[in-house]
Design a protein around this motif. Structure first.
Motif, PDB file in Angstrom:
ATOM      1  N   PRO A 176     -41.366 -64.387 -12.868  1.00  0.00           N
ATOM      2  CA  PRO A 176     -42.766 -64.591 -12.481  1.00  0.00           C
ATOM      3  C   PRO A 176     -43.690 -64.301 -13.661  1.00  0.00           C
ATOM      4  N   PHE A 177     -44.798 -65.031 -13.714  1.00  0.00           N
ATOM      5  CA  PHE A 177     -45.735 -64.847 -14.825  1.00  0.00           C
ATOM      6  C   PHE A 177     -46.148 -63.389 -14.966  1.00  0.00           C
ATOM      7  N   GLU A 178     -46.400 -62.734 -13.847  1.00  0.00           N
ATOM      8  CA  GLU A 178     -46.801 -61.320 -13.879  1.00  0.00           C
ATOM      9  C   GLU A 178     -45.725 -60.463 -14.545  1.00  0.00           C
ATOM     10  N   ARG A 179     -44.470 -60.731 -14.230  1.00  0.00           N
ATOM     11  CA  ARG A 179     -43.370 -59.967 -14.844  1.00  0.00           C
ATOM     12  C   ARG A 179     -43.274 -60.268 -16.335  1.00  0.00           C
ATOM     13  N   ASP A 207     -35.236 -68.264 -32.378  1.00  0.00           N
ATOM     14  CA  ASP A 207     -35.309 -66.805 -32.433  1.00  0.00           C
ATOM     15  C   ASP A 207     -35.997 -66.167 -31.228  1.00  0.00           C
ATOM     16  N   ALA A 208     -36.757 -66.949 -30.443  1.00  0.00           N
ATOM     17  CA  ALA A 208     -37.516 -66.337 -29.348  1.00  0.00           C
ATOM     18  C   ALA A 208     -38.194 -67.394 -28.485  1.00  0.00           C
ATOM     19  N   VAL A 209     -38.720 -66.923 -27.360  1.00  0.00           N
ATOM     20  CA  VAL A 209     -39.607 -67.716 -26.506  1.00  0.00           C
ATOM     21  C   VAL A 209     -41.017 -67.233 -26.794  1.00  0.00           C
ATOM     22  N   PHE A 210     -41.888 -68.162 -27.097  1.00  0.00           N
ATOM     23  CA  PHE A 210     -43.282 -67.858 -27.388  1.00  0.00           C
ATOM     24  C   PHE A 210     -44.137 -68.378 -26.243  1.00  0.00           C
ATOM     25  N   ILE A 211     -45.020 -67.524 -25.723  1.00  0.00           N
ATOM     26  CA  ILE A 211     -45.929 -67.935 -24.651  1.00  0.00           C
ATOM     27  C   ILE A 211     -47.348 -67.625 -25.073  1.00  0.00           C
ATOM     28  N   ASP A 212     -48.197 -68.639 -24.995  1.00  0.00           N
ATOM     29  CA  ASP A 212     -49.635 -68.473 -25.186  1.00  0.00           C
ATOM     30  C   ASP A 212     -50.254 -68.366 -23.800  1.00  0.00           C
ATOM     31  N   MET A 248     -54.214 -62.777 -11.753  1.00  0.00           N
ATOM     32  CA  MET A 248     -53.011 -62.960 -12.551  1.00  0.00           C
ATOM     33  C   MET A 248     -53.293 -63.950 -13.670  1.00  0.00           C
ATOM     34  N   ASP A 249     -52.838 -63.616 -14.843  1.00  0.00           N
ATOM     35  CA  ASP A 249     -52.991 -64.499 -15.992  1.00  0.00           C
ATOM     36  C   ASP A 249     -51.922 -65.581 -15.936  1.00  0.00           C
ATOM     37  N   GLU A 250     -52.260 -66.739 -16.467  1.00  0.00           N
ATOM     38  CA  GLU A 250     -51.324 -67.855 -16.470  1.00  0.00           C
ATOM     39  C   GLU A 250     -51.026 -68.291 -17.897  1.00  0.00           C
ATOM     40  N   PRO A 251     -49.811 -68.772 -18.116  1.00  0.00           N
ATOM     41  CA  PRO A 251     -49.476 -69.294 -19.434  1.00  0.00           C
ATOM     42  C   PRO A 251     -50.136 -70.653 -19.668  1.00  0.00           C
ATOM     43  N   LEU A 252     -50.484 -70.892 -20.911  1.00  0.00           N
ATOM     44  CA  LEU A 252     -51.005 -72.200 -21.305  1.00  0.00           C
ATOM     45  C   LEU A 252     -49.922 -73.035 -21.964  1.00  0.00           C
ATOM     46  N   LYS A 253     -49.044 -72.360 -22.714  1.00  0.00           N
ATOM     47  CA  LYS A 253     -48.052 -73.076 -23.509  1.00  0.00           C
ATOM     48  C   LYS A 253     -46.797 -72.225 -23.654  1.00  0.00           C
ATOM     49  N   VAL A 254     -45.650 -72.874 -23.578  1.00  0.00           N
ATOM     50  CA  VAL A 254     -44.363 -72.222 -23.806  1.00  0.00           C
ATOM     51  C   VAL A 254     -43.680 -72.964 -24.940  1.00  0.00           C
ATOM     52  N   ASP A 255     -43.151 -72.220 -25.880  1.00  0.00           N
ATOM     53  CA  ASP A 255     -42.459 -72.805 -27.020  1.00  0.00           C
ATOM     54  C   ASP A 255     -41.117 -72.098 -27.188  1.00  0.00           C
TER      55      ASP A 255
END
Length: 104
Positions: free
Chosen positions: A86-89, A12-17, A1-8
């Motif tokens: 969940p990150f996967e979702r 206008d939106a949620v940005f996830i790296d 499973m991939d994990e997020p590094l950053k949430v912003d």
């Protein structure tokens, strides 16, 4: 499973790296109307209970918190806060063209 590094969280939106280098952009309305909590989806039938017409077009994620080491919970500007993503979702929900292409 991939994990997020950053949430912003932006207006206008949620940005996830993501750790693998992918960048996702989730418009507030899109993320809110894809909530899978018991208030939005019937637990027994799986039928969507949330009527998207009841969600403001300009809804946005106002805050977030980590749920364990596997998910985020968001507080939306319409005061909805019971969904767990969940990150996967979140990766499955990524609306970018690259991810949409993988789902078809």
């Amino acid at each position: 499973m991939d994990e997020p590094l950053k949430v912003d969280l932006r207006a206008d939106a949620v940005f996830i790296d993501w750790k693998d280098g992918h960048k996702s952009r989730y418009p507030g309305f899109y993320l809110r109307t894809n909530c899978n909590c018991a208030a939005c989806v019937d637990e027994m039938s799986g039928r969507r209970r949330l009527d998207p017409r009841t969600v403001p077009d300009d809804v946005q994620a106002a805050a977030y918190l980590e749920v364990g080491r596997y998910a985020y919970g968001f507080l939306f500007s319409d005061m909805h806060d019971t969904g767990i993503y969940p990150f996967e979702r979140l990766r499955e929900l990524c609306p970018c063209a690259e991810c949409k292409g993988k789902r078809t």
